[in-house]
Design a protein around this motif. Structure first.
Motif, short mmCIF file in Angstrom:
data_model
loop_
_atom_site.label_atom_id
_atom_site.label_comp_id
_atom_site.label_asym_id
_atom_site.label_seq_id
_atom_site.Cartn_x
_atom_site.Cartn_y
_atom_site.Cartn_z
N SER A 160 0.83 -1.20 0.00
CA SER A 160 0.00 0.00 0.00
C SER A 160 0.87 1.25 0.00
CB SER A 160 -0.90 0.00 1.24
OG SER A 160 -1.59 1.22 1.35
N ASN A 161 0.35 2.34 -0.57
CA ASN A 161 1.05 3.61 -0.56
C ASN A 161 0.37 4.61 0.36
OD1 ASN A 161 2.97 2.77 -2.39
ND2 ASN A 161 1.80 3.45 -4.15
N LEU A 170 0.18 1.51 -10.01
CA LEU A 170 -0.01 1.88 -8.61
C LEU A 170 1.14 2.76 -8.09
CD1 LEU A 170 -1.91 1.35 -6.14
CD2 LEU A 170 -0.33 -0.47 -5.51
N ASP A 171 2.36 2.44 -8.47
CA ASP A 171 3.53 3.15 -7.92
C ASP A 171 3.99 4.34 -8.77
OD1 ASP A 171 3.60 1.48 -5.78
OD2 ASP A 171 5.19 0.20 -6.56
N LYS A 185 -6.10 5.69 -6.82
CA LYS A 185 -5.20 4.60 -6.45
C LYS A 185 -5.60 3.99 -5.11
CE LYS A 185 -1.11 6.40 -8.80
NZ LYS A 185 0.28 6.83 -8.63
N CYS A 186 -5.95 4.86 -4.15
CA CYS A 186 -6.37 4.37 -2.83
C CYS A 186 -7.65 3.55 -2.94
CB CYS A 186 -6.58 5.54 -1.87
SG CYS A 186 -5.07 6.38 -1.41
N ALA A 187 -8.60 4.01 -3.74
CA ALA A 187 -9.87 3.28 -3.90
C ALA A 187 -9.64 1.91 -4.52
CB ALA A 187 -10.83 4.10 -4.74
N ALA A 211 -9.18 -3.96 -3.70
CA ALA A 211 -8.40 -5.19 -3.89
C ALA A 211 -8.07 -5.83 -2.54
CB ALA A 211 -7.13 -4.88 -4.67
N LEU A 212 -7.74 -5.02 -1.55
CA LEU A 212 -7.40 -5.55 -0.23
C LEU A 212 -8.62 -6.21 0.42
CD1 LEU A 212 -5.10 -5.77 1.84
CD2 LEU A 212 -5.91 -3.63 2.83
N ALA A 213 -9.79 -5.60 0.24
CA ALA A 213 -11.01 -6.18 0.81
C ALA A 213 -11.31 -7.54 0.18
CB ALA A 213 -12.18 -5.23 0.61
N ARG A 214 -11.06 -7.69 -1.13
CA ARG A 214 -11.27 -8.99 -1.78
C ARG A 214 -10.18 -9.98 -1.44
NH1 ARG A 214 -10.65 -8.47 -7.23
NH2 ARG A 214 -10.01 -6.31 -7.11
N TRP A 215 -8.96 -9.52 -1.15
CA TRP A 215 -7.82 -10.39 -0.93
C TRP A 215 -7.76 -10.95 0.50
CZ3 TRP A 215 -4.60 -13.78 -2.28
CH2 TRP A 215 -3.36 -13.98 -1.68
#
Length: 153
Positions: free
Chosen positions: A87-88, A116-117, A126-128, A133-137
């Motif tokens: 994450s950034n 992303l970077d 990018k945050c959204a 992706a994090l919620a699905r992962w």
């Protein structure tokens, strides 16, 4: 303007060396004590996160499809260019020259990771994308690592 005779000194130079004034006894003890305290503080090292502690989260990203899906279409097969994307966002521990904590990683292909970077896309976008992706992962990673998700009662 030109001189006809060189400059002459009227008084000779004194033959004394540079003398440093002696500090008072109170200054010596205070300074010495403070120096020792500062050196002791500098010697204590902050505990760094070892590679082994974060390796389990990074290993979970192997053999997974890209979860960012910005530059690539969603597929169920594992792309060989998939790596863990950190994450950034500062709320995930990102700061200055530091990466975010390993817990906040998602699998992403090389194209999406570069987006992303390095892309000029708005930071909010990018945050959204990363948060989605994090919620699905997270549930998939929990199953893969053998962790049970706690359900709200």
């Amino acid at each position: 303007m030109k001189r006809s005779a060189p400059l002459q000194r009227k008084t000779p130079l004194a033959c004394t060396g540079f003398k440093r004034p002696e500090p008072s006894a109170a200054f010596k003890t205070t300074f010495h004590t403070q120096t020792l305290i500062r050196k002791a503080v500098m010697k204590t090292k902050r505990r760094r996160v070892t590679v082994a502690e974060g390796a389990k989260y990074l290993a979970a990203c192997r053999d997974e499809p890209c979860y960012l899906n910005v530059k690539c279409p969603w597929t169920d097969w594992a792309d060989p260019t998939v790596v863990d994307c950190h994450s950034n966002q500062s709320k995930h521990g990102k700061a200055g020259g530091l990466k975010a904590k390993h817990w906040f990683t998602v699998p992403g292909c090389a194209l999406c990771h570069d987006w992303l970077d390095n892309s000029g896309a708005p930071f909010e976008e990018k945050c959204a994308v990363f948060d989605d992706a994090l919620a699905r992962w997270i549930p998939r990673r929990a199953r893969k690592m053998g962790l049970e998700m706690q359900e709200a009662a």
